[in-house]
Design a protein around this motif. Structure first.
Motif, short mmCIF file in Angstrom:
data_model
loop_
_atom_site.label_atom_id
_atom_site.label_comp_id
_atom_site.label_asym_id
_atom_site.label_seq_id
_atom_site.Cartn_x
_atom_site.Cartn_y
_atom_site.Cartn_z
N ARG A 68 0.81 -1.22 0.00
CA ARG A 68 0.00 0.00 0.00
C ARG A 68 0.84 1.26 0.00
O ARG A 68 0.36 2.33 -0.34
N GLU A 91 0.04 -0.54 8.12
CA GLU A 91 -0.81 -0.22 6.96
C GLU A 91 0.02 -0.12 5.69
O GLU A 91 -0.35 -0.67 4.65
N ASP A 120 -1.58 -5.37 -0.96
CA ASP A 120 -2.94 -5.13 -1.44
C ASP A 120 -3.07 -5.76 -2.83
O ASP A 120 -2.33 -5.37 -3.74
#
Length: 196
Positions: A91, A178, A183
């Motif tokens: 990400r 994160e 992803d």
């Protein structure tokens, strides 16, 4: 995708440091820096980033904690950079606004390959446990430049020095978690340039 792990050792006349990490871990930690509060912060980082982390530091604590803390930041940054590899599929960006009682701290990162550091924490005590509070800035600066990442850490509210430090490490951990997350929508690297 292969294993995203790294082991980095760095030895100078001031410190002897080895860090092992697994970006896709569960937050297990084995930390020994010789500075109790710093160990606590690194344990919090591992737990909240879901990075399995081993840190062994033998530093010149008879002088002070500066070399141990700064050099740990350098080695941790190098390990993050190595484990991320070409950053395909991640990400890339991560951020967290983390509350801890009266304290609120924001951390935001970009694994862009260009180091930049912006820091605003307001400590009112020179030491937290055995850790000089000014060394928290040195640690994050070293991590950001060794990992070649953009890092912003800002205190939005708070008065308790322990809470401010811990919220900063936890916010940083959540932002790293994160940003390192793979992803399936990301093909290659998340960049219009095609590489990071």
């Amino acid at each position: 995708m292969g294993k995203r792990t790294a082991e980095i050792s760095r030895k100078t006349k001031e410190t002897d440091i080895t860090i092992k990490l697994d970006l896709d871990g569960t937050g297990k930690a084995d930390i020994n820096t010789g500075i109790g509060f710093f160990d606590h912060m690194l344990n919090s980082f591992a737990k909240h980033s879901f990075i399995d982390l081993e840190v062994k530091v033998n530093g010149d604590l008879q002088v002070d904690g500066h070399h141990s803390v700064e050099d740990t930041g350098i080695v941790l940054g190098e390990a993050l950079k190595k484990a991320l590899g070409d950053k395909a599929g991640i990400r890339r960006y991560g951020s967290s606004v983390l509350p801890m009682d009266e304290t609120l701290v924001m951390a935001a990162i970009d694994f862009c390959g260009r180091p930049y550091f912006n820091y605003d924490l307001k400590f009112t005590m020179p030491r937290i446990g055995e850790l000089d509070s000014e060394l928290i800035r040195e640690f994050f600066y070293a991590v950001s430049y060794s990992a070649a990442m953009n890092l912003h850490i800002k205190q939005l509210d708070g008065s308790n020095n322990h809470h401010i430090a811990e919220a900063a490490f936890k916010a940083f951990a959540k932002a790293v978690d994160e940003a390192k997350t793979v992803d399936p929508r990301v093909q290659g690297t998340l960049s219009t340039k095609g590489s990071l």
